[in-house]
Design an enzyme around this catalytic site. Sequence first.
Site, PDB file in Angstrom:
ATOM      1  N   CYS A  47      -0.553   5.178   4.490  1.00 30.30           N
ATOM      2  CA  CYS A  47       0.068   3.884   4.782  1.00 30.30           C
ATOM      3  C   CYS A  47      -0.025   3.675   6.291  1.00 30.30           C
ATOM      4  O   CYS A  47       0.434   4.531   7.065  1.00 30.30           O
ATOM      5  CB  CYS A  47       1.527   3.930   4.336  1.00 30.30           C
ATOM      6  SG  CYS A  47       2.512   2.528   4.863  1.00 30.30           S
ATOM      7  N   ASN A  48      -0.635   2.574   6.697  1.00 32.26           N
ATOM      8  CA  ASN A  48      -0.780   2.317   8.131  1.00 32.26           C
ATOM      9  C   ASN A  48       0.572   2.100   8.798  1.00 32.26           C
ATOM     10  O   ASN A  48       0.805   2.537   9.925  1.00 32.26           O
ATOM     11  CB  ASN A  48      -1.643   1.074   8.354  1.00 32.26           C
ATOM     12  CG  ASN A  48      -3.095   1.320   8.012  1.00 32.26           C
ATOM     13  OD1 ASN A  48      -3.895   1.658   8.866  1.00 32.26           O
ATOM     14  ND2 ASN A  48      -3.449   1.168   6.745  1.00 32.26           N
ATOM     15  N   THR A  49       1.446   1.389   8.091  1.00 28.63           N
ATOM     16  CA  THR A  49       2.755   1.060   8.669  1.00 28.63           C
ATOM     17  C   THR A  49       3.526   2.342   8.991  1.00 28.63           C
ATOM     18  O   THR A  49       4.095   2.490  10.078  1.00 28.63           O
ATOM     19  CB  THR A  49       3.546   0.176   7.683  1.00 28.63           C
ATOM     20  OG1 THR A  49       2.722  -0.926   7.308  1.00 28.63           O
ATOM     21  CG2 THR A  49       4.828  -0.322   8.295  1.00 28.63           C
ATOM     22  N   GLY A  70       6.071  -3.020   5.567  1.00 33.15           N
ATOM     23  CA  GLY A  70       5.508  -3.727   6.716  1.00 33.15           C
ATOM     24  C   GLY A  70       6.401  -4.750   7.387  1.00 33.15           C
ATOM     25  O   GLY A  70       6.094  -5.214   8.476  1.00 33.15           O
ATOM     26  N   ASP A 129       2.441   6.314   0.088  1.00 33.84           N
ATOM     27  CA  ASP A 129       2.334   4.946   0.606  1.00 33.84           C
ATOM     28  C   ASP A 129       3.573   4.210   0.100  1.00 33.84           C
ATOM     29  O   ASP A 129       4.306   4.726  -0.761  1.00 33.84           O
ATOM     30  CB  ASP A 129       1.049   4.266   0.074  1.00 33.84           C
ATOM     31  CG  ASP A 129       0.924   2.809   0.529  1.00 33.84           C
ATOM     32  OD1 ASP A 129       1.214   2.523   1.704  1.00 33.84           O
ATOM     33  OD2 ASP A 129       0.536   1.948  -0.286  1.00 33.84           O
ATOM     34  N   SER A 130       3.779   3.007   0.602  1.00 32.63           N
ATOM     35  CA  SER A 130       4.891   2.204   0.104  1.00 32.63           C
ATOM     36  C   SER A 130       4.653   1.774  -1.346  1.00 32.63           C
ATOM     37  O   SER A 130       5.591   1.437  -2.055  1.00 32.63           O
ATOM     38  CB  SER A 130       5.058   0.962   0.975  1.00 32.63           C
ATOM     39  OG  SER A 130       3.856   0.220   0.964  1.00 32.63           O
ATOM     40  N   CYS A 153      -4.355  -1.971   6.785  1.00 36.20           N
ATOM     41  CA  CYS A 153      -3.318  -1.786   5.757  1.00 36.20           C
ATOM     42  C   CYS A 153      -4.046  -1.315   4.511  1.00 36.20           C
ATOM     43  O   CYS A 153      -5.090  -1.886   4.150  1.00 36.20           O
ATOM     44  CB  CYS A 153      -2.602  -3.114   5.490  1.00 36.20           C
ATOM     45  SG  CYS A 153      -1.442  -3.029   4.100  1.00 36.20           S
ATOM     46  N   THR A 154      -3.511  -0.285   3.875  1.00 34.92           N
ATOM     47  CA  THR A 154      -4.246   0.310   2.748  1.00 34.92           C
ATOM     48  C   THR A 154      -4.265  -0.603   1.513  1.00 34.92           C
ATOM     49  O   THR A 154      -4.989  -0.323   0.561  1.00 34.92           O
ATOM     50  CB  THR A 154      -3.659   1.691   2.390  1.00 34.92           C
ATOM     51  OG1 THR A 154      -2.248   1.569   2.180  1.00 34.92           O
ATOM     52  CG2 THR A 154      -3.929   2.698   3.481  1.00 34.92           C
ATOM     53  N   HIS A 155      -3.486  -1.672   1.521  1.00 35.79           N
ATOM     54  CA  HIS A 155      -3.549  -2.639   0.424  1.00 35.79           C
ATOM     55  C   HIS A 155      -4.738  -3.603   0.561  1.00 35.79           C
ATOM     56  O   HIS A 155      -5.163  -4.194  -0.426  1.00 35.79           O
ATOM     57  CB  HIS A 155      -2.276  -3.493   0.385  1.00 35.79           C
ATOM     58  CG  HIS A 155      -1.108  -2.811  -0.244  1.00 35.79           C
ATOM     59  ND1 HIS A 155      -0.396  -1.828   0.402  1.00 35.79           N
ATOM     60  CD2 HIS A 155      -0.526  -2.983  -1.455  1.00 35.79           C
ATOM     61  CE1 HIS A 155       0.581  -1.427  -0.395  1.00 35.79           C
ATOM     62  NE2 HIS A 155       0.532  -2.107  -1.513  1.00 35.79           N
ATOM     63  N   GLU A 172      -0.455  -6.203  -4.540  1.00 35.81           N
ATOM     64  CA  GLU A 172       0.476  -5.588  -5.498  1.00 35.81           C
ATOM     65  C   GLU A 172       0.553  -6.417  -6.784  1.00 35.81           C
ATOM     66  O   GLU A 172       0.780  -5.896  -7.864  1.00 35.81           O
ATOM     67  CB  GLU A 172       1.878  -5.463  -4.886  1.00 35.81           C
ATOM     68  CG  GLU A 172       2.030  -4.356  -3.856  1.00 35.81           C
ATOM     69  CD  GLU A 172       2.167  -2.954  -4.469  1.00 35.81           C
ATOM     70  OE1 GLU A 172       2.699  -2.823  -5.583  1.00 35.81           O
ATOM     71  OE2 GLU A 172       1.724  -1.994  -3.813  1.00 35.81           O
TER      72      GLU A 172
HETATM   73  N1  DGL Z   1       0.049  -0.160   2.513  1.00 32.52           N
HETATM   74  C1  DGL Z   1       0.863  -0.170   3.664  1.00 32.52           C
HETATM   75  C2  DGL Z   1       0.044  -0.092   4.935  1.00 32.52           C
HETATM   76  O1  DGL Z   1      -1.023   0.468   4.928  1.00 32.52           O
HETATM   77  C3  DGL Z   1       1.953  -1.166   3.834  1.00 32.52           C
HETATM   78  C4  DGL Z   1       2.258  -2.212   2.865  1.00 32.52           C
HETATM   79  C5  DGL Z   1       3.717  -2.605   2.969  1.00 32.52           C
HETATM   80  O2  DGL Z   1       4.509  -1.906   2.349  1.00 32.52           O
HETATM   81  O3  DGL Z   1       4.044  -3.547   3.701  1.00 32.52           O
HETATM   82  O4  DGL Z   1       0.458  -0.561   5.975  1.00 32.52           O
END
Ligand code: DGL
Length: 279
Positions: A76-78, A46, A13-14, A196-198, A156
């Site tokens: 990571c969805n992005t 993102g 992931d990011s 988004c996984t966050h 974060e």
């Molecule tokens: N956690 C990431 C996602 O699922 C992206 C967060 C990011 O780096 O912008 O999209």
Amino acid sequence: MGKKENMPIGMFDSGVGGLTVLKALHERMPCEDIIYLGDTARLPYGTKSPQTVSRYAVQCAAELVNRGIKLLVVACNTASAVALDALRNAYPDIPVIGVVEPGAHAACKASRNHAVAVIATESTIAGGAYQRAIHSISPDTRIIGHPCSLFVALAEEGWTDGHVPEAVARQYLEPIFNLATGAKTPVIPDTLVLGCTHFPLLVPAIKNVIDPATVIVDSAATTAEAVHGELTRLNFKRAENGYGKTRYLTTDDAARFARMGTRFLGTALAEHEVELVDL
Ligand code: DGL
């Protein structure tokens, strides 16, 4: 490296957001070894272009593939939205599983009124990956997509409850649900996808803003299920005894990763357990 089934699963992931998927994977397949990479030096993904995110994704995958993995999870969805083809082209022998498709399946299963709100990063919403994935399963579902980029920074930062996250959640979410009410045929989404996984960390703040009857779905559990299915199909599943080991890699500040990782995982992660890597 020995037999395929004894190799670890690679994930990236990011940042620390993908640890929400790691946690679900652990619960589903506790015997599997996992290597997790958080590209914290280059977060956020993102707000970056699809080309840049694809390049970063292939570099993250290279680090994991070089260590020997049997399957890659794009947690990571992005990156899942833009880089799956690039990753499959770069590593044709490694099965790659993203989080968007499992998330779309979870949303379609949850929604009773076929109206779904998707919140995600700017890039994921602009690219329309969720819209396409949901429509390929349920063509009549109405989808309202909305970028909520600040949620990534809040997660974060570990700033996930209290009046500030709640005010941000209200600012982002109220218009989505009001807009739906004001539509010609008013259908209020009964399902909210955390694309988004966050975002799972922001659930308490989100719940304080939206109708409590709204179903909140994320792709962690369904992605874990998809990984289980793929490993079973390929006969790559590890023998089911004992607990697997997890290794953590980050591209910046191991101490910070450990601190934030502890929050995301809900169990203590020490700095010495996190390896700093340069992609
Ligand atoms: N956690 C990431 C996602 O699922 C992206 C967060 C990011 O780096 O912008 O999209």
